[in-house]
Scaffold this active site. Structure first.
Site, mmCIF file in Angstrom:
data_model
loop_
_atom_site.group_PDB
_atom_site.id
_atom_site.type_symbol
_atom_site.label_atom_id
_atom_site.label_comp_id
_atom_site.label_asym_id
_atom_site.label_seq_id
_atom_site.Cartn_x
_atom_site.Cartn_y
_atom_site.Cartn_z
ATOM 1 N N GLU A 177 8.310 17.493 15.128
ATOM 2 C CA GLU A 177 8.781 17.230 13.765
ATOM 3 C C GLU A 177 8.007 18.093 12.775
ATOM 4 O OE1 GLU A 177 10.167 13.444 11.121
ATOM 5 O OE2 GLU A 177 8.225 13.263 12.081
ATOM 6 N N CYS B 74 13.180 12.102 7.155
ATOM 7 C CA CYS B 74 13.134 11.831 8.593
ATOM 8 C C CYS B 74 14.495 12.062 9.228
ATOM 9 C CB CYS B 74 12.633 10.422 8.871
ATOM 10 S SG CYS B 74 13.416 9.178 7.865
ATOM 11 N N LYS C 37 0.869 -1.181 0.000
ATOM 12 C CA LYS C 37 0.000 0.000 0.000
ATOM 13 C C LYS C 37 0.908 1.233 0.000
ATOM 14 C CE LYS C 37 -2.330 2.344 3.179
ATOM 15 N NZ LYS C 37 -2.377 3.673 2.514
ATOM 16 N N GLU D 90 9.547 2.643 11.057
ATOM 17 C CA GLU D 90 10.467 3.793 11.051
ATOM 18 C C GLU D 90 9.586 5.034 11.052
ATOM 19 O OE1 GLU D 90 12.296 6.763 10.594
ATOM 20 O OE2 GLU D 90 12.551 6.358 8.461
#
Length: 515
Positions: free
Chosen positions: A416, A320, A205, A286
């Site tokens: 973040e 990231c 997906k 992750e």
């Protein structure tokens, strides 16, 4: 003897023939714009009325293409196809599975600039960033194929007289791969082929903002000879298809790359044992970071400024691993800040199809809105000394932004942002700089710029990140060289591109035979 692994070289665009090849790739991508791509379930292509539309983030009216959208009924059909295919795929020799990855890598190498150019259009990646993404995808295929060949016979264990013992790895079953948009080929391909070469079957997906590059990857795997049902392509909504597959009793593991909030939700849902489920699901996650470059008072200050700027603004900070915090010892703070501002002002923001562009757009309207809101917060929490402006009239463009004099506990230092915004924070000494570096809930990447050996060794022991870099930027891990994955809320520290990554997709079996 397994052939040694060498990572795929990056393209040198200062050579004219490479420029022409990339422009040819862009031309080919433009010729295929607007095409529709079907689901792939058990080797069968399925077209649905409902489509996911992929837009160019640099030109938001331009349609890259569409993919069919799976619903729960089609997700179930894909699950059963994967369950059925697992019976034969798990018994396919490791050499044969690895050969498919080697063939797919060769196809990717031949089509390298076309694939990279597609990411320039679909993800807004400038040429060097897109080229590195494709190179990393090739690296993952080559590396994991070789790792499987090394692991196929298991690990030696002790035997006694009249007894023979074996320790082997066997595949888990059906895995759900939920991949991100920021490395839409590398991470998507890497997480998928790791599962497949280990003997599992997969439901893929991909991110809904970059589904076309995923569709191209699925075609490449078919061309490389992957049997029907081993890889099933099921783009769809996270709420409808993602949750359904994570909860499914026949799901054996979930491999996820994305945000902290979605990752923790998947972890929670996967932990619940469903009726008919006879295993504990494994989650490989992750989940992002809040990454810091620490600059010591004893340091190469030019290297420090260059490292901060490149790590913060490469691919618009949408990594990231991106540097979103620069923590600098006060003795050299002003010098590093001043030089970083100078370097930032040299960056050109614009159409990523132009080689001269340093930084393209952010991915979509919601990302643009979120990042611009953080820039407003930055005006309250610090001082904007570079950038701070955005323009979403044609595409989603934000200037690379430096916010100076931000407190260690400020939102800009803790949350973040996933955009081209870096906060500068002053520390009184190296010890305080390390304390600030460790003060977030994340622990993915970090870097230390220092010429003080004692401080470097201190950082190696005390800087709590999965990937620590000394005297370089905090982005750009290479498969097989810097296995990648982080601590704490950055995920399960599943080291992608590392020697034990495949074991996460397998289970160990001991066989003891007495004579």
């Amino acid at each position: 003897m397994v052939q040694a692994y060498k990572h795929e070289p990056l393209t040198n665009f200062s050579q004219g023939n490479n420029n022409e090849a990339y422009l040819e790739g862009l031309k080919k991508v433009k010729e295929n714009m607007g095409k529709s791509y079907d689901l792939l379930i058990g080797g069968e292509r399925i077209h649905t009325e409902e489509q996911i539309v992929s837009y160019n983030p640099a030109n938001k009216e331009e349609v890259i293409g569409t993919v069919s959208k799976a619903n729960q009924e089609l997700a179930e059909k894909a699950m059963q196809a994967a369950v059925q295919a697992f019976d034969s795929w798990r018994k396919t020799k490791a050499d044969s599975r690895a050969d498919i990855l080697f063939r797919a890598a060769a196809i990717m190498r031949r089509r390298k600039h076309e694939l990279s150019a597609l990411m320039t259009k679909e993800a807004g990646k400038p040429w060097p960033e897109a080229d590195a993404d494709t190179a990393e995808a090739i690296d993952f295929l080559e590396y994991y194929a070789r790792q499987m060949l090394l692991m196929k016979d298991g690990v030696p264990v002790q035997s006694r007289p009249n007894e023979f013992n074996k320790y082997n790895y066997i595949p888990l079953g059906v895995g759900i791969v939920i991949s991100p948009w920021n490395f839409p080929l590398a991470i998507m391909a890497g997480t998928t082929v790791a599962a497949i070469v280990a003997g599992n079957t997969v439901l893929l997906k991909p991110a809904s903002t970059t589904p076309i590059i995923a569709a191209k990857f699925v075609e490449i795997m078919e061309e490389a000879g992957l049997p029907a049902g081993v890889l099933n392509f099921v783009p769809g909504s996270g709420a409808e298809v993602g949750d359904y597959l994570v909860d499914h009793p026949q799901t054996r593991f979930v491999s996820f790359t994305g945000s902290r909030d979605v990752g923790t939700r998947i972890y929670e849902r996967a932990s619940k044992v469903q009726p008919g489920q006879k295993w504990l699901k494994r989650v490989i996650a992750e989940m992002g970071g809040k990454d810091t470059i620490v600059v010591d008072s004893e340091a190469d200050l030019e290297l420090a400024a260059q490292s901060i700027v490149k790590s913060a603004f490469g691919f618009s900070g949408q990594k990231c691993s991106a540097c979103s915090r620069a923590v600098i010892v006060e003795d050299v703070y002003d010098q590093v800040l001043e030089r970083a501002v100078e370097l930032t002002k040299e960056w050109t923001v614009g159409n990523p199809e132009e080689l001269s562009t340093s930084m393209g757009p952010v991915i979509d309207a919601s990302a643009y809105k979120k990042i611009m809101e953080y820039i407003e917060i930055g005006k309250q929490e610090g001082k904007i000394v570079a950038g701070g402006e955005g323009d979403d009239s044609k595409g989603y463009f934000i200037q690379p932004t430096i916010v100076a004099d931000v407190a260690a506990q400020a939102r800009l230092m803790q949350e973040e942002i996933f955009g081209p915004v870096v906060a500068f924070c002053k520390a009184k000494d190296f010890n305080e700089a390390l304390d600030i570096a460790n003060n977030t809930e994340y622990g993915l990447t970090g870097a230390v710029i220092s010429t003080n050996r004692a401080h470097i060794e201190q950082a190696q022991e005390d800087f709590q990140v999965g990937n620590l870099y000394i005297n370089r930027g905090c982005t750009g891990a290479i498969v097989g060289y810097q296995p990648f994955g982080g601590f704490n809320m950055s995920g399960t520290d599943s080291k992608a591109g590392g020697p034990d990554y495949l074991t996460l997709h397998m289970q160990a079996k001991t066989t003891s035979e007495a004579y």
